[in-house]
Design an enzyme around this catalytic site. Structure first.
Site, PDB file in Angstrom:
ATOM      1  N   ALA A  24       0.808  -1.221   0.000  1.00 30.13           N
ATOM      2  CA  ALA A  24       0.000   0.000   0.000  1.00 30.13           C
ATOM      3  C   ALA A  24       0.841   1.272   0.000  1.00 30.13           C
ATOM      4  CB  ALA A  24      -0.933  -0.017   1.208  1.00 30.13           C
ATOM      5  N   HIS A 123      -3.582 -10.058  -3.970  1.00 34.18           N
ATOM      6  CA  HIS A 123      -4.818  -9.878  -3.206  1.00 34.18           C
ATOM      7  C   HIS A 123      -5.997  -9.481  -4.086  1.00 34.18           C
ATOM      8  CE1 HIS A 123      -2.149  -9.255   0.599  1.00 34.18           C
ATOM      9  NE2 HIS A 123      -2.236 -10.512   0.222  1.00 34.18           N
ATOM     10  N   THR A 197       5.636  -1.781   1.913  1.00 36.29           N
ATOM     11  CA  THR A 197       4.797  -2.781   2.575  1.00 36.29           C
ATOM     12  C   THR A 197       5.331  -3.047   3.974  1.00 36.29           C
ATOM     13  OG1 THR A 197       4.171  -5.130   2.637  1.00 36.29           O
ATOM     14  CG2 THR A 197       6.026  -4.566   1.232  1.00 36.29           C
TER      15      THR A 197
END
Ligand code: NAD
Length: 258
Positions: A24, A123, A197
């Site tokens: 992210a 994901h 991350t």
């Protein structure tokens, strides 16, 4: 530049096969908050993760309605790729970056210009929906259009089953084939470049020791320490928006051609 930066540049310069693992933190500069960073969604609201479990989603219709409404306003729809995404496209053009394994669901690597065949979305993606009943997939755009037009919870138009974004929730298995390819990419690289991350989600984080054991030099670039800093050859606690453009501009050592 710091000593650590110089070491990372030297590793990238001599690398022939680079695998990248992103999280992210590469998308925060695009306006998409991370989960665990200082301004992360979970740092600010410890309960925010509740709706991320598949069990809760299946059991709680109110939660699903809230989730659909929240999706309409997701920052992902207006986000644009930033310097970190673009730097990885440059590295790919230099012929050395083989695979981008990402935990992100925002599709920004592909939008920046990374070859979609080289991007492994561990994901899943927010840009598609999947029916939890029959497995049918479709564009997220279509489901959100129905929400915008007043449907509280768009259902599957084939079987009337429960529709969900094609993202991996807690309690849900990763796609086996995507994970298999990600592990191969970790095993078959001379540099694993890890960016943005916290390395706190498995099995994604496990790619780091896997690559290190197989002989790869690991570079970790993250604002905060991670549980795998000790296996890395170089750790850079600096913004990915500075480090990745710097690393992607490194010419191959010896001026060799590819
Ligand atoms: P995380 O929130 O756990 O960790 C992000 C890390 O990036 C933090 O340690 C933070 O300090 C660091 N960071 C933030 N901005 C940075 C910057 N500009 N430079 C350097 N470091 C920076 O995220 P994660 O490890 O990816 O795991 C979270 C899970 O949440 C993932 O599984 C992912 O699927 C999901 N997620 C995805 C998105 C997205 O698609 N953009 C956003 C939030 C969460």
């Amino acid at each position: 530049p710091s000593q650590a930066c110089a070491e990372a540049r030297a590793l990238v310069a001599s690398a022939h096969r680079i695998t990248v693992l992103t999280g992210a933190g590469v998308s925060t500069d695009s306006g998409i908050p991370d989960f665990r960073g200082p301004d992360g969604l979970w740092t600010r609201d410890a309960d925010a993760g509740r709706g991320s479990s598949l069990q809760a989603y299946l059991a709680d219709a109110e939660l699903r309605r809230l989730a659909w409404r929240a999706k309409l306003d997701s920052p992902v729809w207006t986000a644009r790729p930033n310097a970190a995404h673009k730097a990885l496209v440059e590295l790919e053009r230099s012929g050395r970056l083989r695979t981008v394994v990402t935990q992100n669901i925002d599709g920004l690597h592909q939008r920046a210009g990374s070859d979609p065949h080289r991007v492994l979305e561990l994901h899943g993606t927010l840009h598609a929906t999947v029916c939890l009943g029959c497995g049918a997939t479709g564009p997220m755009r279509d489901a959100l259009k129905r929400v915008a037009e007043g449907e509280q919870e768009p259902d599957c138009q084939r079987c009337r089953g429960i529709l969900k974004s094609a993202t991996v929730s807690f309690g849900q298995e990763l796609d086996g084939e995507v994970l298999r390819r990600a592990r191969l990419a970790a095993l078959d690289c001379d540099v694993l470049l890890v960016a943005g991350t916290s390395l706190s989600v498995q099995p994604a984080a496990g790619l780091v020791p896997l690559a290190a054991k197989a002989g790869a030099q690991v570079i970790i670039c993250n604002a905060e320490p991670t549980p795998y800093d000790a296996v890395a050859a170089v750790v850079l606690h600096e913004p990915v928006g500075d480090v990745l453009p710097d690393l992607s501009s490194v010419p191959p050592s010896g001026g060799g051609r590819f």
